[in-house]
Design an enzyme around this catalytic site. Sequence first.
Site, PDB file in Angstrom:
ATOM      1  N   SER A  82       0.820  -1.211   0.000  1.00  9.52           N
ATOM      2  CA  SER A  82       0.000   0.000   0.000  1.00  9.52           C
ATOM      3  C   SER A  82       0.853   1.260   0.000  1.00  9.52           C
ATOM      4  O   SER A  82       1.745   1.416   0.847  1.00  9.52           O
ATOM      5  CB  SER A  82      -0.892   0.008   1.247  1.00  9.52           C
ATOM      6  OG  SER A  82      -1.481   1.275   1.413  1.00  9.52           O
ATOM      7  N   ARG A 154      -1.417 -11.348 -22.016  1.00 13.54           N
ATOM      8  CA  ARG A 154      -0.275 -10.533 -21.586  1.00 13.54           C
ATOM      9  C   ARG A 154       1.052 -10.942 -22.213  1.00 13.54           C
ATOM     10  O   ARG A 154       2.085 -10.313 -21.946  1.00 13.54           O
ATOM     11  CB  ARG A 154      -0.173 -10.552 -20.054  1.00 13.54           C
ATOM     12  CG  ARG A 154      -1.418 -10.008 -19.357  1.00 13.54           C
ATOM     13  CD  ARG A 154      -1.789  -8.628 -19.840  1.00 13.54           C
ATOM     14  NE  ARG A 154      -2.955  -8.096 -19.136  1.00 13.54           N
ATOM     15  CZ  ARG A 154      -3.413  -6.850 -19.319  1.00 13.54           C
ATOM     16  NH1 ARG A 154      -2.814  -6.030 -20.172  1.00 13.54           N
ATOM     17  NH2 ARG A 154      -4.476  -6.431 -18.662  1.00 13.54           N
TER      18      ARG A 154
HETATM   19  C1  LIG Z   1      -2.759  -5.347 -25.095  1.00  7.17           C
HETATM   20  C2  LIG Z   1      -3.792  -4.785 -24.156  1.00  7.17           C
HETATM   21  C3  LIG Z   1      -4.097  -3.444 -24.198  1.00  7.17           C
HETATM   22  C4  LIG Z   1      -5.069  -2.914 -23.333  1.00  7.17           C
HETATM   23  N1  LIG Z   1      -5.337  -1.579 -23.387  1.00  7.17           N
HETATM   24  C5  LIG Z   1      -6.278  -1.058 -22.566  1.00  7.17           C
HETATM   25  C6  LIG Z   1      -6.610   0.329 -22.599  1.00  7.17           C
HETATM   26  O1  LIG Z   1      -6.044   1.101 -23.376  1.00  7.17           O
HETATM   27  N2  LIG Z   1      -7.554   0.805 -21.760  1.00  7.17           N
HETATM   28  C7  LIG Z   1      -8.228  -0.024 -20.894  1.00  7.17           C
HETATM   29  O2  LIG Z   1      -9.105   0.453 -20.163  1.00  7.17           O
HETATM   30  N3  LIG Z   1      -7.915  -1.333 -20.816  1.00  7.17           N
HETATM   31  C8  LIG Z   1      -6.984  -1.873 -21.618  1.00  7.17           C
HETATM   32  N4  LIG Z   1      -6.681  -3.211 -21.532  1.00  7.17           N
HETATM   33  C9  LIG Z   1      -7.349  -4.017 -20.508  1.00  7.17           C
HETATM   34  C10 LIG Z   1      -8.473  -4.886 -21.101  1.00  7.17           C
HETATM   35  O3  LIG Z   1      -9.479  -4.088 -21.660  1.00  7.17           O
HETATM   36  C11 LIG Z   1      -9.092  -5.774 -19.993  1.00  7.17           C
HETATM   37  O4  LIG Z   1      -9.699  -4.971 -19.011  1.00  7.17           O
HETATM   38  C12 LIG Z   1      -8.077  -6.655 -19.317  1.00  7.17           C
HETATM   39  O5  LIG Z   1      -7.233  -7.251 -20.258  1.00  7.17           O
HETATM   40  C13 LIG Z   1      -8.811  -7.719 -18.492  1.00  7.17           C
HETATM   41  O6  LIG Z   1      -9.112  -8.836 -19.293  1.00  7.17           O
HETATM   42  P1  LIG Z   1     -10.558  -9.374 -19.596  1.00  7.17           P
HETATM   43  O7  LIG Z   1     -11.464  -8.302 -20.028  1.00  7.17           O
HETATM   44  O8  LIG Z   1     -10.418 -10.536 -20.522  1.00  7.17           O
HETATM   45  O9  LIG Z   1     -11.219  -9.843 -18.257  1.00  7.17           O
HETATM   46  P2  LIG Z   1     -10.840 -10.664 -16.937  1.00  7.17           P
HETATM   47  O10 LIG Z   1     -11.208  -9.776 -15.834  1.00  7.17           O
HETATM   48  O11 LIG Z   1      -9.462 -11.230 -16.977  1.00  7.17           O
HETATM   49  O12 LIG Z   1     -11.898 -11.815 -16.985  1.00  7.17           O
HETATM   50  C14 LIG Z   1     -11.687 -13.075 -17.646  1.00  7.17           C
HETATM   51  C15 LIG Z   1     -12.838 -13.353 -18.570  1.00  7.17           C
HETATM   52  O13 LIG Z   1     -14.045 -13.463 -17.802  1.00  7.17           O
HETATM   53  C16 LIG Z   1     -15.119 -12.942 -18.561  1.00  7.17           C
HETATM   54  N5  LIG Z   1     -15.686 -11.789 -17.841  1.00  7.17           N
HETATM   55  C17 LIG Z   1     -15.175 -11.179 -16.737  1.00  7.17           C
HETATM   56  N6  LIG Z   1     -15.971 -10.187 -16.330  1.00  7.17           N
HETATM   57  C18 LIG Z   1     -17.009 -10.168 -17.205  1.00  7.17           C
HETATM   58  C19 LIG Z   1     -18.156  -9.350 -17.334  1.00  7.17           C
HETATM   59  N7  LIG Z   1     -18.431  -8.362 -16.485  1.00  7.17           N
HETATM   60  N8  LIG Z   1     -19.010  -9.603 -18.337  1.00  7.17           N
HETATM   61  C20 LIG Z   1     -18.787 -10.610 -19.223  1.00  7.17           C
HETATM   62  N9  LIG Z   1     -17.704 -11.410 -19.182  1.00  7.17           N
HETATM   63  C21 LIG Z   1     -16.831 -11.195 -18.168  1.00  7.17           C
HETATM   64  C22 LIG Z   1     -14.571 -12.545 -19.931  1.00  7.17           C
HETATM   65  O14 LIG Z   1     -14.709 -13.630 -20.805  1.00  7.17           O
HETATM   66  C23 LIG Z   1     -13.115 -12.281 -19.628  1.00  7.17           C
HETATM   67  O15 LIG Z   1     -12.271 -12.422 -20.759  1.00  7.17           O
HETATM   68  C24 LIG Z   1      -5.734  -3.751 -22.399  1.00  7.17           C
HETATM   69  C25 LIG Z   1      -5.408  -5.122 -22.362  1.00  7.17           C
HETATM   70  C26 LIG Z   1      -4.458  -5.641 -23.215  1.00  7.17           C
HETATM   71  C27 LIG Z   1      -4.112  -7.116 -23.131  1.00  7.17           C
END
Ligand SMILES: Cc1cc2nc3c(=O)[nH]c(=O)nc-3n(C[C@H](O)[C@H](O)[C@H](O)COP(=O)(O)OP(=O)(O)OC[C@H]3O[C@@H](n4cnc5c(N)ncnc54)[C@H](O)[C@@H]3O)c2cc1C
Length: 184
Positions: A82, A154
């Site tokens: 933190s 990632r």
């Molecule tokens: C190369 C890269 C660039 C990025 N750039 C940006 C950026 O510029 N700005 C930004 O804000 N973010 C950015 N992100 C973050 C991205 O948008 C996601 O928030 C992050 O990668 C988390 O992954 P995820 O959405 O697959 O969800 P996780 O939280 O890892 O969840 C895993 C899976 O569970 C399911 N899931 C989880 N929650 C929900 C839900 N509420 N509804 C439906 N299905 C769900 C989905 O299938 C999801 O893929 C970036 C990510 C990457 C890898």
Amino acid sequence: MLVEQSATLLAMTPHALTLLERAGRVCYQSEGDDAASFVRMIIDRGHESVLEHASATFSIVCSRGISHEIVRHRLASYSQESTRYVKYGDISIVEGQYTDKMLAAIKFAEEAYTEACGGGLSAQWARNVLPIGLKTQIVVTANFRQWRHMIRLRTASGAHPSIVALFEMIRDQLQGACKVVFDD
Ligand SMILES: Cc1cc2nc3c(=O)[nH]c(=O)nc-3n(C[C@H](O)[C@H](O)[C@H](O)COP(=O)(O)OP(=O)(O)OC[C@H]3O[C@@H](n4cnc5c(N)ncnc54)[C@H](O)[C@@H]3O)c2cc1C
């Protein structure tokens, strides 16, 4: 001070492969003695919910910028150093690409932080000047399905080079611990 980022496997479900096989075989009421082949078949079919029965915990050292990307993954549990409660003597930043001017700015920020704390401002306010390259430690627990998902995202080409390096370390350790689940 410049520190290296790292990822250390702290704990994993014991006998994970056997557990995954037992859970998966319930679905088919099947029997067999080749856990690796069975789990590979489950993954190839996209029947990945079975992988949620096993989990792993890593201790990660990285920058605050990278940790902010990690905690965007919602299906995981986190405990992080933190900046409200930890008062820094020296500011440690994580290895990366820095120009001389960036390093000078970090030094200036460190002096401002130390002066603010010395002047009676609490760490939770003084932290506003801390750089995004600040070293942090975070413990992350997730199930195998979610680790596979995070590793896929990632280590992809569009990801930040630091998070790619970190998740390659995580992938390598998980491959060592439970190869069949992480070798693709
Ligand atoms: C190369 C890269 C660039 C990025 N750039 C940006 C950026 O510029 N700005 C930004 O804000 N973010 C950015 N992100 C973050 C991205 O948008 C996601 O928030 C992050 O990668 C988390 O992954 P995820 O959405 O697959 O969800 P996780 O939280 O890892 O969840 C895993 C899976 O569970 C399911 N899931 C989880 N929650 C929900 C839900 N509420 N509804 C439906 N299905 C769900 C989905 O299938 C999801 O893929 C970036 C990510 C990457 C890898």
